[in-house]
Design an enzyme around this catalytic site. Structure first.
Site, PDB file in Angstrom:
ATOM      1  CD  GLU A 231      49.406  44.531  34.296  1.00 38.53           C
ATOM      2  OE1 GLU A 231      49.770  43.371  34.563  1.00 38.53           O
ATOM      3  OE2 GLU A 231      48.225  44.829  34.084  1.00 38.53           O
TER       4      GLU A 231
ATOM      5  NE  ARG B 182      31.352  36.221  38.867  1.00 37.66           N
ATOM      6  CZ  ARG B 182      32.303  36.184  39.789  1.00 37.66           C
ATOM      7  NH1 ARG B 182      32.880  37.310  40.192  1.00 37.66           N
ATOM      8  NH2 ARG B 182      32.707  35.056  40.301  1.00 37.66           N
TER       9      ARG B 182
ATOM     10  CE  LYS C  91      45.694  44.902  31.632  1.00 34.50           C
ATOM     11  NZ  LYS C  91      46.293  44.069  32.601  1.00 34.50           N
TER      12      LYS C  91
ATOM     13  CD1 TRP D 102      35.568  32.339  30.774  1.00 30.81           C
ATOM     14  CD2 TRP D 102      36.155  30.469  31.836  1.00 30.81           C
ATOM     15  NE1 TRP D 102      36.853  32.045  30.414  1.00 30.81           N
ATOM     16  CE2 TRP D 102      37.240  30.896  31.025  1.00 30.81           C
ATOM     17  CE3 TRP D 102      36.308  29.314  32.578  1.00 30.81           C
ATOM     18  CZ2 TRP D 102      38.451  30.205  30.958  1.00 30.81           C
ATOM     19  CZ3 TRP D 102      37.510  28.623  32.508  1.00 30.81           C
ATOM     20  CH2 TRP D 102      38.566  29.060  31.702  1.00 30.81           C
TER      21      TRP D 102
ATOM     22  CE  LYS E 160      38.246  42.814  36.791  1.00 33.02           C
ATOM     23  NZ  LYS E 160      39.381  43.555  36.161  1.00 33.02           N
TER      24      LYS E 160
ATOM     25  CD  GLU F 178      44.555  41.124  30.333  1.00 31.78           C
ATOM     26  OE1 GLU F 178      43.883  40.184  30.789  1.00 31.78           O
ATOM     27  OE2 GLU F 178      45.097  41.966  31.063  1.00 31.78           O
TER      28      GLU F 178
ATOM     29  CB  CYS G 213      29.919  30.989  36.065  1.00 29.13           C
ATOM     30  SG  CYS G 213      30.770  29.698  35.179  1.00 29.13           S
TER      31      CYS G 213
ATOM     32  CG  HIS H 106      72.162  35.867  28.520  1.00 24.60           C
ATOM     33  ND1 HIS H 106      73.470  35.488  28.742  1.00 24.60           N
ATOM     34  CD2 HIS H 106      72.025  37.089  29.095  1.00 24.60           C
ATOM     35  CE1 HIS H 106      74.092  36.424  29.447  1.00 24.60           C
ATOM     36  NE2 HIS H 106      73.238  37.409  29.679  1.00 24.60           N
TER      37      HIS H 106
ATOM     38  CG  ASN I  90      31.293  30.815  40.041  1.00 20.30           C
ATOM     39  OD1 ASN I  90      32.023  30.396  39.147  1.00 20.30           O
ATOM     40  ND2 ASN I  90      31.674  31.775  40.876  1.00 20.30           N
ATOM     41  N   GLY I  91      31.922  27.415  39.802  1.00 20.21           N
ATOM     42  CA  GLY I  91      32.976  26.624  40.436  1.00 20.21           C
ATOM     43  C   GLY I  91      33.211  25.345  39.646  1.00 20.21           C
TER      44      GLY I  91
HETATM   45  C1  AGP Z   1      44.569  41.105  34.421  1.00 26.55           C
HETATM   46  O1  AGP Z   1      44.289  42.008  33.350  1.00 26.55           O
HETATM   47  C2  AGP Z   1      43.853  39.816  34.290  1.00 26.55           C
HETATM   48  N1  AGP Z   1      42.447  40.069  34.232  1.00 26.55           N
HETATM   49  C3  AGP Z   1      44.280  38.781  35.297  1.00 26.55           C
HETATM   50  O2  AGP Z   1      45.659  38.558  35.113  1.00 26.55           O
HETATM   51  C4  AGP Z   1      44.069  39.117  36.790  1.00 26.55           C
HETATM   52  O3  AGP Z   1      44.980  40.106  37.187  1.00 26.55           O
HETATM   53  C5  AGP Z   1      44.355  37.838  37.589  1.00 26.55           C
HETATM   54  O4  AGP Z   1      43.407  36.874  37.179  1.00 26.55           O
HETATM   55  C6  AGP Z   1      44.273  38.037  39.100  1.00 26.55           C
HETATM   56  O5  AGP Z   1      42.980  38.454  39.429  1.00 26.55           O
HETATM   57  P1  AGP Z   1      42.740  39.073  40.891  1.00 26.55           P
HETATM   58  O6  AGP Z   1      43.575  40.329  40.974  1.00 26.55           O
HETATM   59  O7  AGP Z   1      41.268  39.347  40.941  1.00 26.55           O
HETATM   60  O8  AGP Z   1      43.190  38.051  41.901  1.00 26.55           O
END
Ligand code: AGP
Length: 607
Positions: free
Chosen positions: A480, A27, A484, A75, A602, A487, A2, A503, A101-102
């Site tokens: 990766e 966030r 992308k 969040w 994020k 998400e 958050c 397999h 936050n947490g």
């Molecule tokens: C990547 O597009 C995502 N937002 C997510 O997988 C991110 O890479 C992951 O949460 C790790 O975050 P960080 O690099 O801030 O530790």
């Protein structure tokens, strides 16, 4: 996950707090709220949905009056994203308002205790227990009351608190999440992230776990858990607000994709001096000989960067390298000791699982090197040594420049360590240094080569599911590329080691399927062509990623994206650019919220 922000000064707080929330919205963005102290007590407004919906409710802040306040963009972890569950949360009689936050892991027991004592809860959140604990233990001393309350909490809690009895004063506490203080002239701030402050002040203090701060318009005082004042360093933010703006792009993600040449250059160039790689860390490259093995860890894209880095470090250093998801590493009682180097990869430096994995490995004697983008972040401060990526602030939830600068840092480390260990000849070292120096231009070439990607996204955006296949580093890049797409476009996709298809998974291949085949490993090109033919024989269409100028691919692929030629060990970074753009334009075609995808945040600062 958050965002919290606080202001105390001489100006109306609500508009300033809203501006801070807008910069923190990446966030978490399922609900938001503001509380200000208007002299006659605490006034609070909350709204489910985006910060803009909250802004509408309070007329951009003009409808709330007070020069001291706190605010939150959420969040959801406990309780749905509703007005009631939004933060701030008020204590029963309105003495305290709190943003958090947490995750408070012992909130159920505290809630039961408070309920038994007659407390009536309004929300489903864990945070509300804090508001009631504050009021029930309040003895007139605002700061000590916060300290006493924090001592009862378990888990991760970054709190901002407003007290009705003390207009103009804020108290905050940092435990397992980011919290930064902003120092102004006649005004002071706290926030989860520097991006919320940099438009108002560049003088910041990074709090450490267990620290509290008391803020008034004229003073900022930091205390440790025992209540003793501590002296903190004031840092100067080196980038400005414009870096955290869209710069004319429709989305932060596109801007950050286009920024990659500069970001990779900012990461590499300062570390190439007189033809040598200089990491400016406390270890010498020869010290790497004391490590029998290297473990790379991270989450999400950071983990994918680790997988790509493994190939490069092993290839050059000839040291066993393992990669492990941080959320797995932390719980599996790992065989880790002083002969292990742990490399923790993270953009935000606040990912809970990565922090926990670092702590677990350090407790077993491992040395920890962090590769991180945010200066002063928890991971940066926990590690023994840090290689900062200089990507600048990354706002889009889907990382792009964060990932490719992590790769750049891993490449730097691999070349530096291999030379220090005596594993590569001088000529090869010079070749690799030259390739590092050329990487920013190669990233730009990757952008320039793939101007047709938007057309291809228009062709393929309606796919129900996609497979990303590759071998070796192409497989790491496929992971990766797949993430992308998933998400930001919400299209299901899966990265698969191309050799594994036969397999079982090839059973899913039919004429409705699009297979993205990454074919940039020269030695494995023939094998990849076989895989391409196998899936085409079953009706699949193939979008290939191939080395610039390689005509063979056109014999089999329906469409081709290009990776610029260069040192193959470093191909995963430029190879990703067309896949990032492909995901972006597919999501654009599908009308998705590209910078703030549903359900995501994020930085995953909770488990
Ligand atoms: C990547 O597009 C995502 N937002 C997510 O997988 C991110 O890479 C992951 O949460 C790790 O975050 P960080 O690099 O801030 O530790």
């Amino acid at each position: 996950m958050c965002g919290i922000v606080g202001y105390t000064g001489a100006q109306q707080a609500a508009p300033i707090l809203l501006e801070g929330l807008r910069r923190l919205e990446y966030r978490g963005y399922d609900s938001a709220g503001v509380a200000v102290h208007g002299g006659g007590g605490i006034e609070m407004v909350k709204a489910s949905g985006t910060v803009e919906r909250l802004a509408e409710k309070i007329d951009g802040g003009a409808a709330m009056h007070g020069v001291c306040g706190i605010a939150h963009t959420r969040w959801a972890t406990h309780g749905a994203p509703t007005d009631t569950n939004a933060h701030p949360h008020l204590s029963e009689h309105g003495t305290f308002a709190v943003v958090h936050n947490g995750i408070i892991e012992n909130y159920a027991a505290l809630r039961a205790e408070l309920t038994a004592a007659g407390c009536v809860f309004r929300s489903e959140t864990d945070t509300e227990v804090v508001a009631h604990l504050l009021e029930r233990s309040y003895d007139g001393d605002f700061l000590r009351t916060v300290m006493r309350t924090a001592a009862r909490l378990e888990g991760s809690y970054v709190l901002g608190v407003l007290c009705a009895d003390e207009p103009g004063r804020l108290v905050c506490v940092k435990e397992a999440g980011p919290l930064i203080l902003g120092l102004g002239i006649g005004e002071n701030y706290f926030a989860s992230d520097v991006t919320a402050l940099v438009g108002r002040t560049k003088n910041v203090i990074y709090l450490d776990d267990g620290e509290f701060a008391s803020l008034t318009p004229e003073s900022v005082t930091v205390y440790d858990r025992t209540g003793r004042e501590v002296t903190k360093t004031v840092s100067r933010v080196v980038w400005d607000l414009e870096a955290a703006e869209k710069g004319g792009y429709e989305h932060f993600m596109l801007k950050e994709i286009m920024e990659q040449p500069r970001a990779v250059k900012s990461t590499i160039a300062p570390r190439l001096r007189s033809g040598r790689v200089e990491l400016d860390i406390g270890w010498s490259a020869a010290d790497m000989a004391s490590f029998r093995r290297i473990v790379l860890t991270g989450c999400g894209s950071a983990y994918h960067a680790a997988v790509a880095g493994k190939y490069v470090i092993e290839s050059l250093c000839r040291v066993p390298v393992e990669t492990e998801l941080a959320s797995e590493l932390r719980y599996r009682d790992p065989i880790i000791g002083p002969d292990t180097l742990l490399i923790a990869v993270s953009q935000s430096g606040e990912t809970a699982d990565t922090i926990a994995a670092m702590r677990e490995c350090a407790s077993r004697g491992a040395k920890v090197l962090a590769i991180v983008n945010v200066v002063g972040s928890t991971i940066a401060r926990l590690a023994d040594e840090v290689i900062y990526t200089h990507a600048g602030p990354e706002i889009a939830v889907a990382t792009t420049k964060g990932y490719t600068t992590q790769l750049a840092a891993l490449y730097l480390f691999a070349v530096w360590a291999a030379e220090g260990l005596g594993r590569i000849e001088k000529t090869r070292y010079n070749e690799l240094v030259a390739a590092l120096s050329a990487l920013p231009a190669r990233m730009q070439r990757a952008i320039d080569l793939n101007t047709h990607v938007r057309y291809l996204a228009g062709r393929w955006h309606g796919q129900g599911a996609m497979f990303f296949i590759g071998r070796g580093m192409d497989y790491a890049a496929a992971m990766e590329g797949s993430l992308k797409l998933k998400e930001i476009s919400y299209i299901h996709s899966e990265a698969y080691a191309a050799g594994e298809l036969k397999h079982g998974t090839i059973a899913l291949i039919d004429e409705k399927r699009l297979v993205v085949a990454l074919c940039c490993q020269t030695a494995l090109f023939g094998k990849m062509m076989s895989n391409v033919e196998e899936v085409k024989a079953r009706g699949a269409r193939v979008l290939a990623v191939a080395p610039e100028g390689d005509r063979r691919i056109f014999a089999d692929a329906d469409d081709v994206l290009f990776a610029p030629k260069g040192e193959e060990l470093f191909v995963a970074a430029p190879e990703l650019v067309p896949l990032q753009l492909f995901a972006y334009y597919v999501a654009l075609e599908n009308g998705c919220d590209i910078d703030k995808p549903r359900n995501l945040a994020k930085s995953v600062t909770v488990e």
